[in-house]
Design a protein around this motif. Sequence first.
Motif, short mmCIF file in Angstrom:
data_model
loop_
_atom_site.label_atom_id
_atom_site.label_comp_id
_atom_site.label_asym_id
_atom_site.label_seq_id
_atom_site.Cartn_x
_atom_site.Cartn_y
_atom_site.Cartn_z
N ARG A 190 0.80 -1.22 0.00
CA ARG A 190 0.00 0.00 0.00
C ARG A 190 0.83 1.28 0.00
O ARG A 190 0.27 2.37 0.09
CB ARG A 190 -0.93 -0.01 1.20
CG ARG A 190 -1.98 -1.10 1.07
CD ARG A 190 -2.86 -1.17 2.26
NE ARG A 190 -3.86 -2.23 2.10
CZ ARG A 190 -4.55 -2.75 3.08
NH1 ARG A 190 -4.37 -2.31 4.31
NH2 ARG A 190 -5.42 -3.70 2.85
N SER A 245 2.79 4.41 -1.46
CA SER A 245 2.41 5.21 -2.63
C SER A 245 3.57 5.43 -3.59
O SER A 245 3.46 6.23 -4.50
CB SER A 245 1.85 6.56 -2.17
OG SER A 245 2.85 7.27 -1.46
N ARG A 299 -1.19 -3.81 -7.87
CA ARG A 299 -1.80 -2.56 -8.33
C ARG A 299 -2.70 -2.76 -9.54
O ARG A 299 -3.74 -2.13 -9.67
CB ARG A 299 -0.71 -1.53 -8.62
CG ARG A 299 -0.08 -1.06 -7.34
CD ARG A 299 0.90 0.03 -7.55
NE ARG A 299 1.42 0.46 -6.26
CZ ARG A 299 2.37 1.32 -6.12
NH1 ARG A 299 2.93 1.88 -7.18
NH2 ARG A 299 2.78 1.66 -4.92
#
Length: 184
Positions: free
Chosen positions: A24, A26, A162
């Motif tokens: 998770r 970024s 993703r």
Amino acid sequence: MRDTLWPRMGLRRYGTYLRKRLLRLSASPHAIGAGVASGAAVSMFPLVGIHFVLGFVLAFATRGNMIAAAIGTAWGNPITFPFFFAASYRLGDWMLGGGGVSAREGQAVAATGEQLSQGLFADGFSSVWPTFKTMLIGSIPLALLVFATFYVVTRMLVSRFRALRQERLAARRSPSAAPAKNIS
């Protein structure tokens, strides 16, 4: 002592937490892969205590994510260090053309209780330097192998995670996925 060797939440739950935290982030897949690989690679070196610093330096050099590097250093822990150090010693000994334990190292191993009570560094760093040097030399190819493996696997997993996440979000947004409204 128990908390040092075994996470309070358990190994499986701790591993799940680290995996989710990692996926998770970024950052780009390259940054996450390079960060994790940096942390895992420096864990192969017999420099316990400065793995985080070395992981951050290597992550910076490879444009990796610092948080991912910190997570990658979890690869080196009290359970895995004996295996890493044994492998690095054996490889280093082979690379140096040694035939096993040197005479000086054999004398150190055969030390009596009286000699050990004076401390490991009673003769200075020179008493442990042959072993440390052998482990350091052997850990370099292991670190390169670990870096390459962790980079490829982590980058692939992050990219796949993703892509699947984007597919799920797209499926939620598409009108065909929405339930039909009853206009009665």
